[in-house]
Design a protein around this motif. Structure first.
Motif, short mmCIF file in Angstrom:
data_model
loop_
_atom_site.label_atom_id
_atom_site.label_comp_id
_atom_site.label_asym_id
_atom_site.label_seq_id
_atom_site.Cartn_x
_atom_site.Cartn_y
_atom_site.Cartn_z
N THR A 10 4.06 -8.89 -1.67
CA THR A 10 5.51 -9.04 -1.49
C THR A 10 6.26 -7.77 -1.87
O THR A 10 7.46 -7.66 -1.60
CB THR A 10 6.06 -10.22 -2.32
OG1 THR A 10 5.98 -9.88 -3.73
CG2 THR A 10 5.26 -11.48 -2.06
N LEU A 11 5.57 -6.84 -2.53
CA LEU A 11 6.21 -5.61 -2.96
C LEU A 11 6.24 -4.59 -1.82
O LEU A 11 5.27 -4.46 -1.07
CB LEU A 11 5.48 -5.01 -4.16
CG LEU A 11 5.41 -5.89 -5.41
CD1 LEU A 11 4.58 -5.21 -6.50
CD2 LEU A 11 6.81 -6.21 -5.93
N ALA A 12 7.32 -3.86 -1.73
CA ALA A 12 7.48 -2.87 -0.67
C ALA A 12 6.49 -1.72 -0.85
O ALA A 12 6.01 -1.45 -1.95
CB ALA A 12 8.91 -2.34 -0.66
N GLU A 13 6.20 -1.05 0.25
CA GLU A 13 5.34 0.12 0.22
C GLU A 13 5.91 1.15 -0.76
O GLU A 13 7.10 1.45 -0.74
CB GLU A 13 5.26 0.74 1.62
CG GLU A 13 4.23 1.82 1.77
CD GLU A 13 2.81 1.28 1.87
OE1 GLU A 13 1.88 2.06 1.63
OE2 GLU A 13 2.66 0.08 2.18
N HIS A 15 6.17 0.80 -4.01
CA HIS A 15 6.60 0.22 -5.28
C HIS A 15 5.59 0.61 -6.36
O HIS A 15 4.37 0.55 -6.15
CB HIS A 15 6.69 -1.30 -5.16
CG HIS A 15 7.31 -1.97 -6.35
ND1 HIS A 15 6.65 -2.10 -7.57
CD2 HIS A 15 8.53 -2.54 -6.52
CE1 HIS A 15 7.45 -2.72 -8.42
NE2 HIS A 15 8.60 -3.00 -7.82
N PRO A 16 6.05 1.04 -7.55
CA PRO A 16 5.13 1.53 -8.57
C PRO A 16 3.98 0.57 -8.89
O PRO A 16 2.83 1.01 -9.05
CB PRO A 16 6.05 1.72 -9.78
CG PRO A 16 7.38 2.03 -9.19
CD PRO A 16 7.46 1.19 -7.95
N VAL A 17 4.24 -0.73 -8.96
CA VAL A 17 3.16 -1.68 -9.27
C VAL A 17 2.17 -1.76 -8.11
O VAL A 17 0.96 -1.86 -8.33
CB VAL A 17 3.74 -3.07 -9.61
CG1 VAL A 17 2.62 -4.09 -9.77
CG2 VAL A 17 4.57 -3.00 -10.88
N ARG A 18 2.68 -1.71 -6.90
CA ARG A 18 1.78 -1.72 -5.74
C ARG A 18 0.88 -0.48 -5.77
O ARG A 18 -0.32 -0.55 -5.46
CB ARG A 18 2.60 -1.75 -4.45
CG ARG A 18 1.76 -1.98 -3.20
CD ARG A 18 2.63 -1.97 -1.96
NE ARG A 18 1.83 -2.24 -0.78
CZ ARG A 18 1.82 -3.39 -0.12
NH1 ARG A 18 2.56 -4.40 -0.54
NH2 ARG A 18 1.07 -3.55 0.95
N VAL A 19 1.43 0.65 -6.15
CA VAL A 19 0.65 1.89 -6.24
C VAL A 19 -0.40 1.77 -7.35
O VAL A 19 -1.56 2.18 -7.17
CB VAL A 19 1.58 3.09 -6.50
CG1 VAL A 19 0.77 4.35 -6.80
CG2 VAL A 19 2.49 3.33 -5.29
#
Length: 325
Positions: A10-13, A15-19
């Motif tokens: 659900t996190l945008a491309e 986003h620090p947590v996604r990274v």
């Protein structure tokens, strides 16, 4: 049990947590490769994988300098006090394995590598189950949008730089002295400030601080970090996340008592300078702390200066001529 996995998609491309999660998948892959490679049969393959895994230092530095300050903002100090110590343990294990690598000591590599592998796996599990879910709950969207510049300054483990989050629009700096009505002088005093000796504009001061051949960090009289210079070859990573942070949270837990002792002595006026030197990754690092006082001797903070003096230590004799080709 809490986990960050369901919300990742659900996190945008960018986003620090996604990274962080993308890095975690990379780390897990490297650990699997290390488990299957035999250093005694293909040392170079093992060595290449190990060196790629060792870039996990960038992940540690981003968490310590970027994420932890925001968690402290919401009064969650556990990661700073505990996970940083975990990072340092893993750093020690990486350094130990590097000594084995340099000596091609295969038996020691095989003996100590599982400790590093198991430690990293445990860290990733703690991040997934506790650190990142709590961070998502605590931090606001505005907080996450402030990460990219500082994260970029430290770097990522990923082969390609993540997308900015959000998209960053950089505007050219417009100096007041560029105005059409500026006086045509060889030395203009427009937008300058008077220092003890001479005048400089804020831009010139910034350029001067950036080119200094050492790191400087200014901690004010309230123990808050208010400034650091952004040189190209810093001894220690810094990012804007430390601005406004209490200095005791900007050092590894094992060093905090020493930092607090220095502050105590400086504030009491009993000491003005503290210095240390040690070896780090083949470099000789010299760190000095200076008490900052005003004209009335009132305590105004601390200046920390860090410098790689490896080449300075090698100087002998004299050099009085320019030897450019």
């Amino acid at each position: 049990m809490n986990t960050v996995i369901p919300v990742i998609d659900t996190l945008a491309e960018g986003h620090p947590v996604r990274v962080y999660f993308e890095e975690a998948k990379l780390i897990e892959g490297l650990l699997k490769e290390l488990h299957t490679v035999n250093p005694s049969e293909d040392f170079q393959k093992y060595y290449n994988i190990f060196n790629q895994l060792a870039t996990i230092e960038k992940r540690f530095a981003r968490k310590e300098n970027q994420l932890f300050p925001y968690l402290e903002k919401y009064e969650w100090y556990g990661p700073t006090k505990q996970m940083w110590s975990f990072h340092d343990t893993l750093r020690d294990q990486i350094r130990l394995l590097n000594t084995h690598n340099e000596a091609h000591n295969i038996s020691k590599i095989k003996e100590d590598l599982p400790y590093l592998s198991d430690g990293i796996k445990r860290l990733l599990e703690i991040e997934k189950m506790r650190l990142f879910p709590n961070a998502i709950d605590l931090l606001s969207e505005a907080d996450w949008k402030e990460f990219y510049e500082g994260d970029e300054e430290i770097g990522w483990m990923l082969p390609n730089k993540p997308m900015p989050y959000p998209a960053i629009v950089k505007r050219a700096y417009e100096h007041p002295s560029q105005a059409t009505n500026a006086p045509d002088l060889s030395f203009s005093l427009d937008n300058t400030f008077h220092y003890d000796e001479g005048y400089m504009t804020p831009e010139q001061v910034n350029l001067l601080l950036r080119v200094l051949p050492f790191d400087v960090t200014y901690v004010d009289e309230n123990d808050k970090v208010i400034f650091y210079n952004r040189g190209d070859n810093r001894v220690f990573p810094r990012s804007k996340g430390i601005i406004g942070r209490e200095v005791k949270f900007c050092h590894p837990p094992k060093s905090v008592d020493t930092v607090l002792k220095i502050l105590e002595e400086f504030k009491a006026g009993r000491q003005d300078v503290a210095d240390f030197w040690f070896d780090m990754k083949g470099q000789i690092i010299y760190i000095r702390y200076f008490a900052i006082r005003d004209n009335n001797k009132a305590y105004k903070g601390v200046l920390e200066v860090s410098q790689d003096i490896t080449n300075i230590k090698k100087l002998e004799g004299q050099k009085r001529l320019l030897d450019w080709a």
